[in-house]
Design an enzyme around this catalytic site. Structure first.
Site, mmCIF file in Angstrom:
data_model
loop_
_atom_site.group_PDB
_atom_site.id
_atom_site.type_symbol
_atom_site.label_atom_id
_atom_site.label_comp_id
_atom_site.label_asym_id
_atom_site.label_seq_id
_atom_site.Cartn_x
_atom_site.Cartn_y
_atom_site.Cartn_z
ATOM 1 N N ARG A 80 0.976 -1.085 -0.111
ATOM 2 C CA ARG A 80 0.005 -0.049 -0.035
ATOM 3 C C ARG A 80 0.916 1.179 0.069
ATOM 4 O O ARG A 80 1.786 1.308 0.926
ATOM 5 C CB ARG A 80 -0.874 -0.050 1.315
ATOM 6 C CG ARG A 80 -1.890 1.303 1.236
ATOM 7 C CD ARG A 80 -2.998 0.685 2.660
ATOM 8 N NE ARG A 80 -4.001 1.861 2.542
ATOM 9 C CZ ARG A 80 -3.700 2.832 3.535
ATOM 10 N NH1 ARG A 80 -2.877 2.457 4.506
ATOM 11 N NH2 ARG A 80 -4.861 3.789 3.865
ATOM 12 N N ASN A 157 -7.196 8.150 2.380
ATOM 13 C CA ASN A 157 -7.094 7.703 3.733
ATOM 14 C C ASN A 157 -7.640 8.090 4.785
ATOM 15 O O ASN A 157 -7.695 9.346 4.981
ATOM 16 C CB ASN A 157 -5.254 7.829 3.967
ATOM 17 C CG ASN A 157 -4.905 7.201 5.510
ATOM 18 O OD1 ASN A 157 -4.872 5.895 5.420
ATOM 19 N ND2 ASN A 157 -4.397 8.089 6.189
ATOM 20 N N GLU A 158 -8.285 7.683 5.691
ATOM 21 C CA GLU A 158 -8.845 7.903 6.977
ATOM 22 C C GLU A 158 -9.407 9.334 6.909
ATOM 23 O O GLU A 158 -9.109 10.320 7.393
ATOM 24 C CB GLU A 158 -7.976 8.007 8.110
ATOM 25 C CG GLU A 158 -7.410 6.705 8.221
ATOM 26 C CD GLU A 158 -6.129 6.607 9.621
ATOM 27 O OE1 GLU A 158 -5.844 7.632 10.045
ATOM 28 O OE2 GLU A 158 -5.542 5.573 9.855
ATOM 29 N N TYR A 226 -6.507 -0.313 15.423
ATOM 30 C CA TYR A 226 -5.479 0.018 16.410
ATOM 31 C C TYR A 226 -6.178 -0.031 17.847
ATOM 32 O O TYR A 226 -6.638 -1.162 18.035
ATOM 33 C CB TYR A 226 -5.086 1.666 16.204
ATOM 34 C CG TYR A 226 -4.199 1.646 14.964
ATOM 35 C CD1 TYR A 226 -2.985 1.122 14.777
ATOM 36 C CD2 TYR A 226 -4.838 2.191 13.768
ATOM 37 C CE1 TYR A 226 -2.085 1.068 13.512
ATOM 38 C CE2 TYR A 226 -3.909 2.233 12.466
ATOM 39 C CZ TYR A 226 -2.831 1.942 12.527
ATOM 40 O OH TYR A 226 -2.035 1.838 11.195
ATOM 41 N N GLU A 253 -5.105 -1.323 7.555
ATOM 42 C CA GLU A 253 -3.882 -0.942 8.477
ATOM 43 C C GLU A 253 -4.355 -1.356 9.669
ATOM 44 O O GLU A 253 -5.237 -1.838 10.456
ATOM 45 C CB GLU A 253 -3.773 0.579 8.904
ATOM 46 C CG GLU A 253 -3.215 1.498 7.509
ATOM 47 C CD GLU A 253 -3.319 2.874 7.986
ATOM 48 O OE1 GLU A 253 -3.041 3.176 9.176
ATOM 49 O OE2 GLU A 253 -2.970 3.651 7.315
#
Length: 462
Positions: A80, A157-158, A226, A253
């Site tokens: 990625r 992303n996010e 996470y 992730e």
């Protein structure tokens, strides 16, 4: 991942999972390159592709081009790649994107290209909207045309932090529409809000509508795991919510530690392997802002694996043991071999531990149905559906004997062993218990030569 930014996010307690109603997810309409079929990412020839790889912060380390080959050397099948359209500089224009794609292809890696400019929208400075990210992809489209077999586009992303995330659904569907109207046939990857962790379950609950907004039905959802995902129960509940509805998901992730809590990386990896879900660790090297412990190698040196790098690449259910090269690059030079300490089966065959036999119980029964999903010269994909009889069961075992010399090369959602032409498959812990008339499905990839007749199955229940 909030790259180079100190992370101070107060995460609310994770609410109880409310699984949405089952939805009829239509098959992918576009047959160009990588695509979604029956809730899974598959290659153009129909072979399922399960990502095993890591992220590389190319935008900040554009001279570290050896990282692609080094990541491949540790067994990865995917990388990625972090890109920017201008929030960080130097921006990655079409010529640089084309070079990134060529580096991926030279190392026989599938390339997930992500725009990092949207990170933490609503909580940072100069962050981009998803609409602006879509414009970036259109600006580099010349580098991506014809690369659908090799490249997935991670739109942003996010794309939302924790503030005002209600706009995520409309912004995501609008970006998808813009890219499809511009002619993108690639598999599009969608990140969750809440810094990718979806602790408010907005992506989870709106995933069916977002998926069906794509006219190609070629959309892959990405959850970042996470501190929110620090228990096996939370991890399994989230993965169950997608699998139960036939919605495609990857763990885009995850790490072994984080400032917002200690992720349960063992469960993340074991369940990814058991369920046939792709995962991408964060990140190769160069982390800052207090999360330097997420580096997998020190100073981009492939011979200096960190503790996290050793765990990700060489540990139980790790990349080296479970990664299978994309068939677009031809046969892999070596087959993955599972770690003997792995708590869950790895995609393998005879090297897997023998499953425990299911002891038949009076009054308990099951049936098994074999379905050939795809077939191509020398290879095929099949599913086996196990259905409980008139009473609930707490375990199942399916056996058969090949008639034409077929072999199994990779499997998911069951523990499989072979002895000559005999095959034995036993339930996983998460799909052992079936109510009366309820079903569980497991699948595999196999090889054949000459004739590929369907076997006769025997199912025993406990």
């Amino acid at each position: 991942m909030r790259f180079r930014l100190a992370i101070s996010v107060a995460l609310a307690a994770v609410t109880s999972l409310i699984v949405s109603l089952l939805v009829a997810v239509q098959p992918a309409q576009a047959a160009v390159g990588l695509r979604i079929s029956n809730g899974r990412l598959v290659e153009a020839n129909g072979t399922p592709f399960i990502m095993r790889g890591t992220s590389h912060a190319h935008v900040w380390y554009q001279s570290q081009t050896s990282s692609f080959a080094n990541i491949k050397s540790l067994g990865a099948n995917t990388v990625r790649v972090v890109l920017s359209g201008g929030r960080w500089s130097p921006a990655n224009g079409a010529s640089d994107v084309a070079n990134v794609v060529s580096l991926c292809k030279a190392s026989k890696l599938i390339c997930v290209l992500e725009n990092h400019d949207t990170t933490g929208y609503g909580e940072q400075q100069n962050e981009w909207t998803l609409d602006r990210a879509a414009d970036y992809w259109i600006s580099v489209q010349s580098a991506l045309q014809g690369q659908e077999n090799y490249v997935l586009v991670n739109i942003g992303n996010e794309p939302y932090g924790n503030n005002n995330i209600s706009g995520w659904t409309a912004a995501t569907t609008a970006a998808i529409t813009k890219l499809r109207n511009a002619g993108f046939d690639h598999t599009l990857v969608v990140d969750a809000p809440n810094w990718g962790q979806d602790w408010q379950f907005l992506m989870r609950d709106n995933a069916p509508a977002v998926f069906n907004s794509d006219p190609d039905r070629n959309l892959l959802f990405s959850i970042h795991m996470y501190g929110v995902f620090d228990t096996a129960a939370e991890i399994n509940a989230y993965l169950d919510s997608f699998s139960s509805r036939g919605l495609p998901l990857i763990i885009g992730e995850f790490g072994h530690n984080h400032s917002d809590g200690n992720p349960d990386e063992d469960t993340i990896m074991a369940q990814s392997v058991a369920r046939g879900i792709g995962y991408l660790g964060w990140s190769w090297s160069g982390n800052g802002g207090g999360v330097e412990y997420l580096d997998q190698v020190t100073n981009f040196n492939v011979s200096q694996l960190t503790t996290w790098g050793q765990r990700l690449f060489n540990g139980a259910n790790g990349i080296r043991a479970t990664s299978v090269q994309a068939t677009i690059y031809g046969s892999s030079t070596s087959s993955p071999t599972p770690s003997p300490s792995s708590p869950s089966p790895s995609p393998s065959n005879s090297s897997s531990p023998s499953p425990s036999p299911s002891t038949p119980q009076p009054g308990k029964s099951c049936t098994a149905t074999y379905s050939k999903i795809n077939q191509w010269p020398g290879g095929f994909q099949a599913d086996v559906k196990v259905t409980a009889g008139s009473s609930a069961i707490s375990g199942w075992r399916v056996t058969w004997t090949w008639a034409n010399g077929q072999t199994i090369s990779q499997f998911w959602s069951a523990a499989v062993t072979t002895s000559g032409s005999a095959v034995t498959a036993v339930n996983m812990p998460y799909n052992a218990n079936l109510g009366a008339g309820a079903s569980a499905t497991w699948g595999f990839l196999g090889s054949w030569n000459g004739v590929n007749t369907n076997p006769a199955l025997t199912c025993t229940a406990s």
